[in-house]
Motif scaffolding. Structure first.
Motif, PDB file in Angstrom:
ATOM      1  N   ARG A  50     -24.632  18.464   9.818  1.00 50.51           N
ATOM      2  CA  ARG A  50     -23.933  18.699  11.084  1.00 50.51           C
ATOM      3  C   ARG A  50     -22.508  18.157  11.019  1.00 50.51           C
ATOM      4  N   ASN A  51     -22.362  16.933  10.550  1.00 46.84           N
ATOM      5  CA  ASN A  51     -21.026  16.334  10.422  1.00 46.84           C
ATOM      6  C   ASN A  51     -20.146  17.130   9.469  1.00 46.84           C
ATOM      7  N   TYR A  52     -20.724  17.608   8.364  1.00 46.93           N
ATOM      8  CA  TYR A  52     -19.966  18.405   7.399  1.00 46.93           C
ATOM      9  C   TYR A  52     -19.407  19.677   8.047  1.00 46.93           C
ATOM     10  N   ILE A  53     -20.248  20.416   8.763  1.00 44.91           N
ATOM     11  CA  ILE A  53     -19.816  21.682   9.382  1.00 44.91           C
ATOM     12  C   ILE A  53     -18.757  21.420  10.448  1.00 44.91           C
ATOM     13  N   LEU A  54     -18.980  20.435  11.316  1.00 45.40           N
ATOM     14  CA  LEU A  54     -18.012  20.145  12.381  1.00 45.40           C
ATOM     15  C   LEU A  54     -16.670  19.723  11.794  1.00 45.40           C
ATOM     16  N   THR A  55     -16.698  18.909  10.753  1.00 49.19           N
ATOM     17  CA  THR A  55     -15.457  18.464  10.109  1.00 49.19           C
ATOM     18  C   THR A  55     -14.785  19.628   9.382  1.00 49.19           C
ATOM     19  N   ARG A  56     -15.561  20.395   8.637  1.00 45.61           N
ATOM     20  CA  ARG A  56     -15.018  21.542   7.905  1.00 45.61           C
ATOM     21  C   ARG A  56     -14.290  22.499   8.847  1.00 45.61           C
ATOM     22  N   ASP A  57     -14.891  22.736  10.018  1.00 47.83           N
ATOM     23  CA  ASP A  57     -14.329  23.687  10.984  1.00 47.83           C
ATOM     24  C   ASP A  57     -13.400  23.003  11.988  1.00 47.83           C
ATOM     25  N   ASN A  58     -13.104  21.722  11.765  1.00 49.77           N
ATOM     26  CA  ASN A  58     -12.161  20.979  12.600  1.00 49.77           C
ATOM     27  C   ASN A  58     -12.566  20.988  14.083  1.00 49.77           C
ATOM     28  N   HIS A  59     -13.864  20.931  14.340  1.00 46.15           N
ATOM     29  CA  HIS A  59     -14.398  20.939  15.712  1.00 46.15           C
ATOM     30  C   HIS A  59     -13.831  22.101  16.534  1.00 46.15           C
ATOM     31  N   THR A  60     -13.590  23.233  15.879  1.00 42.10           N
ATOM     32  CA  THR A  60     -13.038  24.414  16.548  1.00 42.10           C
ATOM     33  C   THR A  60     -14.086  25.517  16.546  1.00 42.10           C
ATOM     34  N   CYS A  61     -14.393  26.043  17.717  1.00 40.36           N
ATOM     35  CA  CYS A  61     -15.402  27.091  17.857  1.00 40.36           C
ATOM     36  C   CYS A  61     -14.988  28.327  17.054  1.00 40.36           C
ATOM     37  N   PHE A  62     -15.863  28.801  16.223  1.00 39.01           N
ATOM     38  CA  PHE A  62     -15.638  29.982  15.394  1.00 39.01           C
ATOM     39  C   PHE A  62     -15.399  31.220  16.253  1.00 39.01           C
ATOM     40  N   PHE A  63     -15.983  31.260  17.448  1.00 37.51           N
ATOM     41  CA  PHE A  63     -15.955  32.462  18.276  1.00 37.51           C
ATOM     42  C   PHE A  63     -14.785  32.515  19.241  1.00 37.51           C
ATOM     43  N   CYS A  64     -14.447  31.388  19.874  1.00 37.61           N
ATOM     44  CA  CYS A  64     -13.408  31.420  20.921  1.00 37.61           C
ATOM     45  C   CYS A  64     -12.206  30.533  20.617  1.00 37.61           C
TER      46      CYS A  64
END
Length: 113
Positions: A50-64
């Motif tokens: 979970r931490n890896y994905i949130l950090t990788r995506d910079n806590h930015t929603c993929f959709f909006c």
């Protein structure tokens, strides 16, 4: 059958049998590594993933594009998707709940209307 090993969030070791197809998918999508011809090892605990994905995506929603703090499967688990870095993205709670178990294409198409 292939043996899959890993660790829990608290560091306990676990193992389970998985079929060859799942083992190949997990390795191909960077969620596991091959230990030997009969064993794979998961790379992440649930919390670390979970931490890896949130950090990788910079806590930015993929959709909006807004702030996101949940993980969503692009291909839902209910439709055969797996919890891998390739299939998971950061999502805000609203988008995650709105998408539910829809395929990515169906969700995007529904938002465009």
């Amino acid at each position: 059958m292939i043996r899959m090993r890993g660790r829990t969030d608290k560091g306990r070791r676990w193992q389970q049998e998985v079929d060859l197809e799942l083992a190949v998918t997990l390795v191909r999508e960077h969620a596991a590594v091959v230990v030997n011809p009969y064993t794979i090892r998961r790379l992440y605990t649930n919390k670390a993933f979970r931490n890896y994905i949130l950090t990788r995506d910079n806590h930015t929603c993929f959709f909006c594009g807004e702030y996101g703090d949940t993980i969503d499967h692009l291909l839902p688990k209910a439709k055969g998707g797996h919890t891998t870095p390739v299939n998971c993205v950061c999502a805000c709670n609203l988008c995650n709940q709105s998408k539910a178990d829809q395929d990515l294409e169906d969700f995007i198409e529904g938002r465009a209307r």
